[in-house]
Scaffold this active site. Structure first.
Site, PDB file in Angstrom:
ATOM      1  N   ASP A  29       0.874  -1.169   0.000  1.00 48.30           N
ATOM      2  CA  ASP A  29       0.000   0.000   0.000  1.00 48.30           C
ATOM      3  C   ASP A  29       0.911   1.218   0.000  1.00 48.30           C
ATOM      4  OD1 ASP A  29      -1.777   2.036   0.391  1.00 48.30           O
ATOM      5  OD2 ASP A  29      -2.573   1.312   2.296  1.00 48.30           O
ATOM      6  N   LYS A  91       2.422  11.398  -3.834  1.00 48.38           N
ATOM      7  CA  LYS A  91       1.372  10.656  -4.531  1.00 48.38           C
ATOM      8  C   LYS A  91       0.331  11.600  -5.127  1.00 48.38           C
ATOM      9  CE  LYS A  91      -1.725   6.684  -3.783  1.00 48.38           C
ATOM     10  NZ  LYS A  91      -2.173   5.685  -2.796  1.00 48.38           N
ATOM     11  N   GLU A 192      -7.292   0.330  -5.148  1.00 53.28           N
ATOM     12  CA  GLU A 192      -7.392   0.275  -3.690  1.00 53.28           C
ATOM     13  C   GLU A 192      -8.749  -0.246  -3.201  1.00 53.28           C
ATOM     14  OE1 GLU A 192      -6.193   4.204  -2.566  1.00 53.28           O
ATOM     15  OE2 GLU A 192      -4.081   3.805  -3.010  1.00 53.28           O
TER      16      GLU A 192
END
Length: 302
Positions: A29, A91, A192
């Site tokens: 993750d 990100k 996700e």
């Protein structure tokens, strides 16, 4: 231009005991605010300690103030004194066009566009320098790779990396480039919300032909996905997301509140690196309020 294959249907993995510890892969993750990694051990799926204290969550902070790039909590602790050498929230930048990047006033790095590519301006150990968002992702993924190989006691080459449902083609390609720079030979991207669904159905009965609404609120992105369960497969009906709504935005609300309170009630103006102390304290308050009804933090001490 490269393309990334996008699936509309995913088979729900089954837990099979005994676990096959020979599988040479890990799940990552790669979060906006933190990273987490899972591997297969004899006793099942296990999260990996990513720093020397045994902490399983690695803050997505990268510092370039020394020749050896540093990642994680040590960077957070040194942020006040080395902010110009630190990058976080990468990100929210990776794979984006320059015009689409919304500048955060707490970012200590500059953002420039050169020859159509986005670069981050930082202070390196040997002077002024630039890095790409892919470089920052690679630093985190390289750190993760090293710590996981130490934990597993063997070399690793394959990884599954989760990405927001709202990531476009360019953002996915940039993430894969970061993984390649970090030394991963084979990388699969998994949305996700799908990863969250896999985890949810690990120990729950799956009702066939049921419709599921999945709400995934992360550090940087809100993902909402509607899917149908058909013969132990997830069939995506619709998915969307907001890349500007996540835990980091909650931080921003708290920061602005306390910034105004300090100014109006105590005539305190945030200068230089004091603002990073406020940012970290607001993050701690937010995390405390996840399990408590109130929280107190000493922001400024004599």
């Amino acid at each position: 231009m490269k393309t990334v294959k996008t699936l509309s249907s995913y088979s729900i993995p089954k837990i099979q005991a005994p676990f096959n510890i020979g599988i040479n892969a890990i799940g990552i993750d790669l979060g906006t605010s933190r990273c987490c990694v899972a591997v297969i051990r004899k006793n099942g799926i296990t999260t990996v300690p990513l720093d020397n204290t045994g902490e399983r969550l690695l803050p997505s902070y990268v510092a370039y103030d020394e020749e050896n790039v540093k990642c994680g909590q040590i960077v957070v602790k040194r942020l006040r004194n080395h902010s110009k050498s630190t990058v976080f929230d990468s990100k929210r930048i990776i794979g984006r066009n320059f015009a689409d990047i919304e500048i955060d006033l707490f970012w200590p790095f500059g953002i420039i566009k050169t020859e159509g590519k986005v670069f981050l301006e930082i202070q390196k150990f040997n002077g002024h320098g630039i890095v790409t968002p892919e470089d920052v992702a690679a630093a985190l993924l390289k750190h993760v790779k090293q710590k996981t190989e130490e934990f597993q006691g063997k070399s690793l080459s394959k990884a599954v990396i989760t990405v927001p449902a709202a990531f476009n083609e360019a953002q996915k390609i940039a993430t894969l480039e970061g993984a390649k720079l970090a030394g991963w030979k084979e990388t699969i991207l998994l949305p996700e919300p799908i990863a969250a669904a896999f985890a949810y159905f690990n120990d729950r009965l799956i009702t066939n032909n049921s419709n599921v609404l999945l709400f995934d609120l992360g550090g940087g992105t809100l993902d909402v996905c509607i899917f149908k369960i058909t013969d132990e497969k997830i069939e995506i009906i619709s998915n969307t997301g907001d890349s500007k709504f996540g835990g980091r935005d909650f931080d921003g609300v708290l920061i602005n509140y306390f910034k105004n309170a300090l100014s109006t009630q105590y005539d305190i103006t945030l200068i230089k690196n004091k603002k990073y102390l406020l940012m970290i304290k607001c993050q701690e308050i937010k995390e405390s309020l996840s399990v408590m009804t109130n929280s107190r933090q000493v922001v400024f001490s004599k």
